[in-house]
Design an enzyme around this catalytic site. Structure first.
Site, PDB file in Angstrom:
ATOM      1  N   ALA A  57      93.323  25.598  77.407  1.00  9.77           N
ATOM      2  CA  ALA A  57      92.386  26.539  78.036  1.00  9.77           C
ATOM      3  C   ALA A  57      93.084  27.852  78.371  1.00  9.77           C
ATOM      4  O   ALA A  57      93.855  27.931  79.337  1.00  9.77           O
ATOM      5  CB  ALA A  57      91.788  25.899  79.287  1.00  9.77           C
ATOM      6  N   THR A  62      91.132  31.140  77.353  1.00 10.50           N
ATOM      7  CA  THR A  62      90.085  32.161  77.454  1.00 10.50           C
ATOM      8  C   THR A  62      89.341  32.083  78.788  1.00 10.50           C
ATOM      9  O   THR A  62      89.010  30.992  79.252  1.00 10.50           O
ATOM     10  CB  THR A  62      89.082  31.963  76.295  1.00 10.50           C
ATOM     11  OG1 THR A  62      89.802  31.993  75.078  1.00 10.50           O
ATOM     12  CG2 THR A  62      88.022  33.055  76.281  1.00 10.50           C
ATOM     13  N   GLU A  63      89.080  33.260  79.348  1.00  3.49           N
ATOM     14  CA  GLU A  63      88.323  33.330  80.608  1.00  3.49           C
ATOM     15  C   GLU A  63      87.056  34.148  80.406  1.00  3.49           C
ATOM     16  O   GLU A  63      86.944  34.884  79.420  1.00  3.49           O
ATOM     17  CB  GLU A  63      89.215  33.945  81.698  1.00  3.49           C
ATOM     18  CG  GLU A  63      90.451  33.099  81.945  1.00  3.49           C
ATOM     19  CD  GLU A  63      91.244  33.498  83.173  1.00  3.49           C
ATOM     20  OE1 GLU A  63      90.903  34.522  83.809  1.00  3.49           O
ATOM     21  OE2 GLU A  63      92.201  32.764  83.489  1.00  3.49           O
ATOM     22  N   PRO A  64      86.089  34.029  81.324  1.00  2.09           N
ATOM     23  CA  PRO A  64      84.809  34.720  81.108  1.00  2.09           C
ATOM     24  C   PRO A  64      84.955  36.230  80.925  1.00  2.09           C
ATOM     25  O   PRO A  64      84.207  36.841  80.189  1.00  2.09           O
ATOM     26  CB  PRO A  64      84.023  34.402  82.385  1.00  2.09           C
ATOM     27  CG  PRO A  64      84.603  33.112  82.867  1.00  2.09           C
ATOM     28  CD  PRO A  64      86.059  33.151  82.503  1.00  2.09           C
ATOM     29  N   GLU A  93      99.001  28.666  65.819  1.00  2.00           N
ATOM     30  CA  GLU A  93      97.544  28.617  66.014  1.00  2.00           C
ATOM     31  C   GLU A  93      96.838  29.440  64.941  1.00  2.00           C
ATOM     32  O   GLU A  93      95.840  29.008  64.368  1.00  2.00           O
ATOM     33  CB  GLU A  93      97.179  29.182  67.395  1.00  2.00           C
ATOM     34  CG  GLU A  93      97.527  28.246  68.529  1.00  2.00           C
ATOM     35  CD  GLU A  93      97.129  28.814  69.889  1.00  2.00           C
ATOM     36  OE1 GLU A  93      97.824  28.516  70.852  1.00  2.00           O
ATOM     37  OE2 GLU A  93      96.143  29.566  69.961  1.00  2.00           O
ATOM     38  N   ARG A  94      97.367  30.624  64.669  1.00  2.00           N
ATOM     39  CA  ARG A  94      96.735  31.496  63.664  1.00  2.00           C
ATOM     40  C   ARG A  94      96.858  30.889  62.273  1.00  2.00           C
ATOM     41  O   ARG A  94      95.920  30.967  61.475  1.00  2.00           O
ATOM     42  CB  ARG A  94      97.377  32.887  63.724  1.00  2.00           C
ATOM     43  CG  ARG A  94      96.933  33.599  64.965  1.00  2.00           C
ATOM     44  CD  ARG A  94      97.790  34.739  65.403  1.00  2.00           C
ATOM     45  NE  ARG A  94      97.232  35.287  66.640  1.00  2.00           N
ATOM     46  CZ  ARG A  94      97.838  36.157  67.415  1.00  2.00           C
ATOM     47  NH1 ARG A  94      99.049  36.612  67.105  1.00  2.00           N
ATOM     48  NH2 ARG A  94      97.256  36.593  68.514  1.00  2.00           N
ATOM     49  N   GLN A 130      72.985  34.847  49.741  1.00  2.00           N
ATOM     50  CA  GLN A 130      72.224  35.764  48.886  1.00  2.00           C
ATOM     51  C   GLN A 130      71.878  35.106  47.544  1.00  2.00           C
ATOM     52  O   GLN A 130      70.745  35.164  47.075  1.00  2.00           O
ATOM     53  CB  GLN A 130      73.061  37.032  48.652  1.00  2.00           C
ATOM     54  CG  GLN A 130      72.427  38.053  47.734  1.00  2.00           C
ATOM     55  CD  GLN A 130      71.203  38.720  48.375  1.00  2.00           C
ATOM     56  OE1 GLN A 130      71.045  38.678  49.589  1.00  2.00           O
ATOM     57  NE2 GLN A 130      70.351  39.297  47.550  1.00  2.00           N
ATOM     58  N   LEU A 131      72.861  34.453  46.945  1.00  2.00           N
ATOM     59  CA  LEU A 131      72.664  33.898  45.600  1.00  2.00           C
ATOM     60  C   LEU A 131      71.814  32.620  45.628  1.00  2.00           C
ATOM     61  O   LEU A 131      71.343  32.171  44.586  1.00  2.00           O
ATOM     62  CB  LEU A 131      74.028  33.643  44.942  1.00  2.00           C
ATOM     63  CG  LEU A 131      74.816  34.935  44.648  1.00  2.00           C
ATOM     64  CD1 LEU A 131      76.258  34.626  44.262  1.00  2.00           C
ATOM     65  CD2 LEU A 131      74.147  35.767  43.552  1.00  2.00           C
ATOM     66  N   GLY A 139      90.520  32.095  68.386  1.00  2.00           N
ATOM     67  CA  GLY A 139      91.969  32.185  68.166  1.00  2.00           C
ATOM     68  C   GLY A 139      92.454  33.623  67.996  1.00  2.00           C
ATOM     69  O   GLY A 139      93.539  33.856  67.448  1.00  2.00           O
TER      70      GLY A 139
HETATM   71  C1  LIG Z   1      83.979  27.781  68.748  1.00  2.00           C
HETATM   72  C2  LIG Z   1      85.014  28.379  69.649  1.00  2.00           C
HETATM   73  C3  LIG Z   1      86.061  27.593  70.116  1.00  2.00           C
HETATM   74  C4  LIG Z   1      87.018  28.140  70.979  1.00  2.00           C
HETATM   75  N1  LIG Z   1      88.015  27.341  71.473  1.00  2.00           N
HETATM   76  C5  LIG Z   1      88.881  27.839  72.400  1.00  2.00           C
HETATM   77  C6  LIG Z   1      89.871  26.987  73.008  1.00  2.00           C
HETATM   78  O1  LIG Z   1      89.979  25.798  72.689  1.00  2.00           O
HETATM   79  N2  LIG Z   1      90.681  27.520  73.955  1.00  2.00           N
HETATM   80  C7  LIG Z   1      90.592  28.833  74.346  1.00  2.00           C
HETATM   81  O2  LIG Z   1      91.343  29.240  75.208  1.00  2.00           O
HETATM   82  N3  LIG Z   1      89.666  29.661  73.787  1.00  2.00           N
HETATM   83  C8  LIG Z   1      88.817  29.192  72.830  1.00  2.00           C
HETATM   84  N4  LIG Z   1      87.863  30.001  72.274  1.00  2.00           N
HETATM   85  C9  LIG Z   1      87.759  31.379  72.728  1.00  2.00           C
HETATM   86  C10 LIG Z   1      88.299  32.364  71.697  1.00  2.00           C
HETATM   87  O3  LIG Z   1      89.678  32.247  71.514  1.00  2.00           O
HETATM   88  C11 LIG Z   1      87.859  33.760  72.162  1.00  2.00           C
HETATM   89  O4  LIG Z   1      86.469  33.823  71.908  1.00  2.00           O
HETATM   90  C12 LIG Z   1      88.567  34.884  71.450  1.00  2.00           C
HETATM   91  O5  LIG Z   1      89.911  34.966  71.843  1.00  2.00           O
HETATM   92  C13 LIG Z   1      87.887  36.240  71.763  1.00  2.00           C
HETATM   93  O6  LIG Z   1      87.721  36.390  73.136  1.00  2.00           O
HETATM   94  P1  LIG Z   1      86.257  36.752  73.725  1.00  2.00           P
HETATM   95  O7  LIG Z   1      85.253  35.876  73.105  1.00  2.00           O
HETATM   96  O8  LIG Z   1      86.366  36.753  75.203  1.00  2.00           O
HETATM   97  O9  LIG Z   1      85.972  38.208  73.202  1.00  2.00           O
HETATM   98  P2  LIG Z   1      86.424  39.578  73.861  1.00  2.00           P
HETATM   99  O10 LIG Z   1      87.857  39.520  74.225  1.00  2.00           O
HETATM  100  O11 LIG Z   1      85.450  39.952  74.907  1.00  2.00           O
HETATM  101  O12 LIG Z   1      86.264  40.535  72.621  1.00  2.00           O
HETATM  102  C14 LIG Z   1      84.966  40.772  72.053  1.00  2.00           C
HETATM  103  C15 LIG Z   1      85.144  41.658  70.860  1.00  2.00           C
HETATM  104  O13 LIG Z   1      85.655  42.918  71.297  1.00  2.00           O
HETATM  105  C16 LIG Z   1      86.506  43.453  70.308  1.00  2.00           C
HETATM  106  N5  LIG Z   1      87.881  43.592  70.849  1.00  2.00           N
HETATM  107  C17 LIG Z   1      88.454  42.866  71.834  1.00  2.00           C
HETATM  108  N6  LIG Z   1      89.722  43.282  72.032  1.00  2.00           N
HETATM  109  C18 LIG Z   1      89.946  44.273  71.159  1.00  2.00           C
HETATM  110  C19 LIG Z   1      91.065  45.112  70.893  1.00  2.00           C
HETATM  111  N7  LIG Z   1      92.225  44.978  71.556  1.00  2.00           N
HETATM  112  N8  LIG Z   1      90.942  46.044  69.904  1.00  2.00           N
HETATM  113  C20 LIG Z   1      89.776  46.189  69.222  1.00  2.00           C
HETATM  114  N9  LIG Z   1      88.684  45.431  69.439  1.00  2.00           N
HETATM  115  C21 LIG Z   1      88.768  44.483  70.398  1.00  2.00           C
HETATM  116  C22 LIG Z   1      86.493  42.458  69.143  1.00  2.00           C
HETATM  117  O14 LIG Z   1      85.485  42.827  68.237  1.00  2.00           O
HETATM  118  C23 LIG Z   1      86.149  41.156  69.822  1.00  2.00           C
HETATM  119  O15 LIG Z   1      85.587  40.213  68.929  1.00  2.00           O
HETATM  120  C24 LIG Z   1      86.918  29.494  71.378  1.00  2.00           C
HETATM  121  C25 LIG Z   1      85.884  30.296  70.875  1.00  2.00           C
HETATM  122  C26 LIG Z   1      84.941  29.751  70.028  1.00  2.00           C
HETATM  123  C27 LIG Z   1      83.838  30.634  69.516  1.00  2.00           C
END
Ligand SMILES: Cc1cc2nc3c(=O)[nH]c(=O)nc-3n(C[C@H](O)[C@H](O)[C@H](O)COP(=O)(O)OP(=O)(O)OC[C@H]3O[C@@H](n4cnc5c(N)ncnc54)[C@H](O)[C@@H]3O)c2cc1C
Length: 387
Positions: A125, A127-129, A246-247, A340-341, A369
């Site tokens: 864990a 990611t935060e809101p 991870e990547r 599309q196809l 990720g």
């Molecule tokens: C199915 C799923 C599974 C997941 N599993 C996990 C998990 O197991 N553990 C975990 O910790 N997280 C998990 N995540 C969270 C995931 O890693 C995050 O969604 C991701 O890191 C993006 O963070 P965010 O959604 O808060 O988007 P934000 O950080 O709010 O970013 C939103 C958008 O803003 C733009 N943006 C953000 N920063 C930049 C920048 N520096 N430069 C330019 N553009 C930018 C991009 O377009 C980005 O997509 C999961 C997400 C999904 C959808």
């Protein structure tokens, strides 16, 4: 699609075993898991018994003591079938290696056997809101109190979040501030299911619905200090050191899914009759598929070279970002082409050619990720080093 030199005979034997298991135990039920937004717990134990978990963890902890290519085989077979209800790589190649690399002897003995057998499910864990892209924004707090850590905050979109028995949580060590330029001080804390103050709720997603993805709240959870993973304050360093793998696993998953979609697209165009043969006979179709196939082949070669680098212990983070960026974006292009196809049948849930699901599942992958923009930031900011 491409003659690969990465694998040996043992890997191919494993590939058949994994394919048999998935076709018998997972594929038939996956749609019902999507409806209930999670896989049954028992499937993790079945996967463990069938040898699908923790291939690289030493045998003394219940793993297989194998090389990373064994994990690759499993990730690819899952991706080819477009399965997401049981993403073994999260458990096998992220959670268990965190524990194996950073854990104390006691933590390894306590947690690894269960992760290897599937008796325990793991999650990470970060990611935060308020945002997942910028790890400096982490605000979850780990406050020291005698022999305990008090954990307070929220995490969101956590894979396996509702079902996990062990969650590795990244939290800011008390007193540390997030202003950029200052040294960051994070702790990695192991939180067990049943901890008082841990509240979880499943998120209802359109993409990858069979994957348990959850919101977690830590309302002053009291965690024994023995559950600190690695050294206190070193969490940011640990997070960064795990980002490349991870990547890479996300690139491997996307590349294998993309190759499967491309094959299906060629097949469906070949079968769709037109006045002059099939829709594959149109030059417009051939040009589009030729471009995608050429990119797929070139990217396969690059992803395989990254896998070989990781096996040799020299995977470069920039290359891992390139692999994730290119594989996930190419997957999106292939999924869009398939839709599309397919014509109108692509939008119909009861059609064999239903392709909207692939488009949405693909879109998840340029975000999780680390989004494509973040991958480009890392690649772009490192370019000065190539001069
Ligand atoms: C199915 C799923 C599974 C997941 N599993 C996990 C998990 O197991 N553990 C975990 O910790 N997280 C998990 N995540 C969270 C995931 O890693 C995050 O969604 C991701 O890191 C993006 O963070 P965010 O959604 O808060 O988007 P934000 O950080 O709010 O970013 C939103 C958008 O803003 C733009 N943006 C953000 N920063 C930049 C920048 N520096 N430069 C330019 N553009 C930018 C991009 O377009 C980005 O997509 C999961 C997400 C999904 C959808």
């Amino acid at each position: 699609m491409f003659k690969r030199t990465l694998f040996e005979q043992d890997h191919e034997i494993l590939r058949h075993q994994v394919a048999d298991f998935l076709d018998a135990q997972v594929v038939p039920d996956h749609a019902s898991w999507a409806a209930s937004r999670k896989a049954p717990r028992a499937i993790w134990q079945q996967a463990g018994a069938a040898g699908l978990l923790c291939r690289t963890i030493p045998q003394e902890y219940g793993g297989h003591g194998g090389d990373f290519r064994q994990s690759v085989v499993i990730i690819e077979e899952i991706a080819k079938r477009r399965l997401c209800g049981i993403l073994t790589f999260l458990q096998s190649d992220i959670v268990a290696p965190y524990l194996h690399r950073l854990g104390s002897d006691h933590q390894r003995q306590e947690y690894l056997p269960g992760l290897c057998s599937g008796q325990r499910i793991g999650a990470v864990a970060l990611t935060e809101p308020q945002g997942g892209s910028d790890l400096h924004q982490i605000s979850c707090q780990a406050e020291s109190d005698g022999d305990e850590i008090i954990l307070t905050g929220q995490k969101t979109h956590i894979s396996n979040g509702s079902e996990a028995d062990i969650i590795i949580v990244a939290a800011r060590s008390a007193g540390a501030r997030g202003t950029s330029g200052q040294a960051e001080s994070f702790d990695m804390v192991l939180v067990e299911a049943g901890t008082e103050g841990l509240l979880r709720s499943r998120i209802d997603k359109t993409g990858m619905p069979a994957l348990d993805t959850s919101h977690l709240r830590f309302d002053g959870c009291r965690i024994p200090k023995g559950n600190l993973l690695g050294a206190s304050g070193m969490g940011f360093f640990y997070l960064v050191s795990f980002l490349s793998i991870e990547r890479l696993v996300l690139a491997i998953y996307a590349q294998a899914m993309m190759e499967a979609l491309l094959k299906e697209t060629v097949k469906l165009c070949n079968m769709r009759k037109s006045a002059h043969g099939s829709t594959l006979d149109y030059q417009a179709t051939q040009f589009r598929l030729a471009d995608l196939y050429s990119d797929a082949i070139a990217n396969r070669s690059f992803v395989d070279s990254c896998i070989a680098d990781h096996v040799a212990g020299r995977l470069d983070n920039r290359n891992a970002c390139i692999a994730k960026l290119r594989s996930t974006e190419l997957l999106g292009r292939v999924a869009a082409a398939k839709l599309q196809l397919s014509g109108a049948r692509g939008f119909c849930a009861d059609s064999a050619e239903e392709a909207t699901r692939d488009v949405v599942d693909s879109a998840v992958q340029t975000v999780w990720g680390g989004s494509s923009e973040v991958m480009r930031n890392v690649i772009g900011s490192s370019l000065v080093n190539i001069l």
